[in-house]
Enzyme design. Structure first.
Site, PDB file in Angstrom:
ATOM      1  N   TYR A 101       0.911  -1.202   0.092  1.00  0.00           N
ATOM      2  CA  TYR A 101       0.011   0.052   0.140  1.00  0.00           C
ATOM      3  C   TYR A 101       0.723   1.113  -0.091  1.00  0.00           C
ATOM      4  CZ  TYR A 101      -3.391   3.476   1.677  1.00  0.00           C
ATOM      5  OH  TYR A 101      -3.991   4.790   1.624  1.00  0.00           O
ATOM      6  N   GLU A 189      -3.816   7.005  -3.772  1.00  0.00           N
ATOM      7  CA  GLU A 189      -3.460   5.658  -3.299  1.00  0.00           C
ATOM      8  C   GLU A 189      -3.092   4.956  -4.274  1.00  0.00           C
ATOM      9  OE1 GLU A 189      -6.596   4.732   0.450  1.00  0.00           O
ATOM     10  OE2 GLU A 189      -6.957   4.244  -1.323  1.00  0.00           O
TER      11      GLU A 189
END
Ligand code: GDP
Ligand code: MN
Length: 381
Positions: A101, A189
């Site tokens: 991530y 993201e």
């Protein structure tokens, strides 16, 4: 403004960030063509401005172009999070060694950007944040100093990477930062950032939200997108067009006021008397009759509305204009719920006279008006 994954990936590529090969398809037939161009197993992904598409069935893996066509047909018919799927993205299916991530957003309390990374990315990042917050690494960035290459490497090290991967992953974070700076991004993201079995990093997903207040600086990319910012519903779009501040809430009382401070105070008063607002609508300074009418029309388009509270402090805005706007809205049949009006200030008497003649009741204080509108809602409900 939220960008679609493929739009965000175009920006990623412009900053030399590796992404899986592939392209967008608007029809199942185009999906076959894209899959054939990729020439290996592909992933077929729903292009929709919603997260968690994987869990909603909007991400499927196809071994052949025929299979890609079949999945594209299914996915193009789907709605995810109540939004229609606009297109599909066909991309090479990567061989996953690890899902990572990487993200950057703004921490308003710290008044800084925060760079976030985790070696355990993928679809369950929210659960990870709750269960093992220590696996999520955060670095705060002072906007006046920016994010430096050595900090990006520190990020990769803190996430547990070693050797040449420190530079490789660090460079992803640095590029992400450059994009944030260049496009006034409030949230970005990459989840997952995939490390493949042959040791390469790719941005397999891409989320990029640009601060709406900065869009005037980014006309070029908006033109290139050839679309409107579609993450606004009809009511929000109309309010933006008319330069009104409009926020939808969970309650059922449409709150139409002038000035953000008065609007907030009115929401508080409603809540004090046990009610809940459906709409924060700030008409802004110097609202004339037409603007008042438009505001009522927009607020009443929201199906949750059970009653209306108009609360106006006349300054530059004149109460007689407001009264005329309310009258016009009523005569057009826009007022489809009980309405409570409170207005004071410039031309107060003239305004009240107009309302009186039209048989529309009004109240003198915000407290009276708020408690009255809450009562009315109880009666209708
Ligand atoms: P989201 O659910 O909306 O965030 O959509 P993603 O693009 O993140 O896809 C969901 C999941 O599909 C990812 O977490 C991956 O596990 C998987 N996935 C996406 N792209 C690939 C790929 O190229 N190869 C493989 N093996 N899995 C992928
Ligand atoms: Mn994702």
């Amino acid at each position: 403004m939220k960008l679609f994954e493929h739009e965000a990936k175009d920006i990623f590529r412009a900053f030399n960030m590796p992404t899986p090969s592939g392209g967008v398809a608007m029809t199942p037939k185009e999906a076959t063509e894209r899959a054939a161009e990729v020439g290996k197993p592909v992933v077929v992904k729903a292009m929709v401005l919603a997260g968690k598409r994987g869990k909603a069935g909007g991400v499927k893996f196809a071994d052949t172009p025929q299979e890609a066509e079949k999945f594209a047909e299914e996915i193009l018919k789907m709605r995810i999070n109540d939004l229609p799927v606009e297109a599909v993205l066909i991309e090479e299916k990567l061989d996953i060694e690890q899902e990572i991530y990487a993200g950057i957003t703004i921490d308003r309390n710290e008044r800084k950007y925060v760079v976030i990374g985790s070696a355990a990315g993928g679809m369950s990042i929210e659960e990870l944040a709750e269960e093992s917050p220590e696996k999520i690494i955060k670095m705060y960035v002072d906007p006046s100093l920016g994010f430096q290459a050595f900090e990006a490497r520190q990020m990769a090290i803190a996430m547990g990477f070693k050797g040449k991967q420190i530079n490789q992953l660090g460079s992803f974070f640095l590029k992400l930062w450059k994009i944030v700076e260049a496009y006034d991004v409030e949230l970005t993201e990459i989840n997952p950032l995939i490390l493949t079995k042959d040791g390469k990093f790719y941005a397999a997903d891409a989320r990029l939200n640009i601060d709406d207040n900065s869009l005037y600086r980014h006309k070029a990319i908006i033109e290139k997108l050839k679309r409107e910012p579609v993450d606004q519903n009809e009511r929000e779009r109309l309010a933006t067009e008319n330069d009104m501040a409009y926020v939808e809430l969970d309650g059922n009382i449409a709150c139409i006021c002038n000035g953000a401070g008065l609007t907030m105070a009115t929401l508080d008063a409603i809540s004090l008397y046990g009610g809940k607002a459906s709409t924060f609508l700030d008409l802004g300074g110097g609202a004339d009759a037409e603007r008042v009418e438009k505001g009522i029309e927009i607020a009443l388009m929201y199906p949750k509305v059970k009653a209306i509270l108009v609360n106006i402090m006349g300054g530059i805005t004149r109460c007689d204009d407001v009264a005329r706007g309310i009258l016009a809205a009523r005569n057009d049949g826009d007022i489809t719920a009980p309405i409570v009006i409170r207005m004071v200030g410039t031309n107060e008497e003239e305004g009240q006279e107009i309302l009186k003649k039209a048989g529309i009741p009004f109240l003198k204080t915000m407290e009276e008006a708020a408690s009255k509108v809450v009562e009315l809602v109880k009666e209708v409900a």
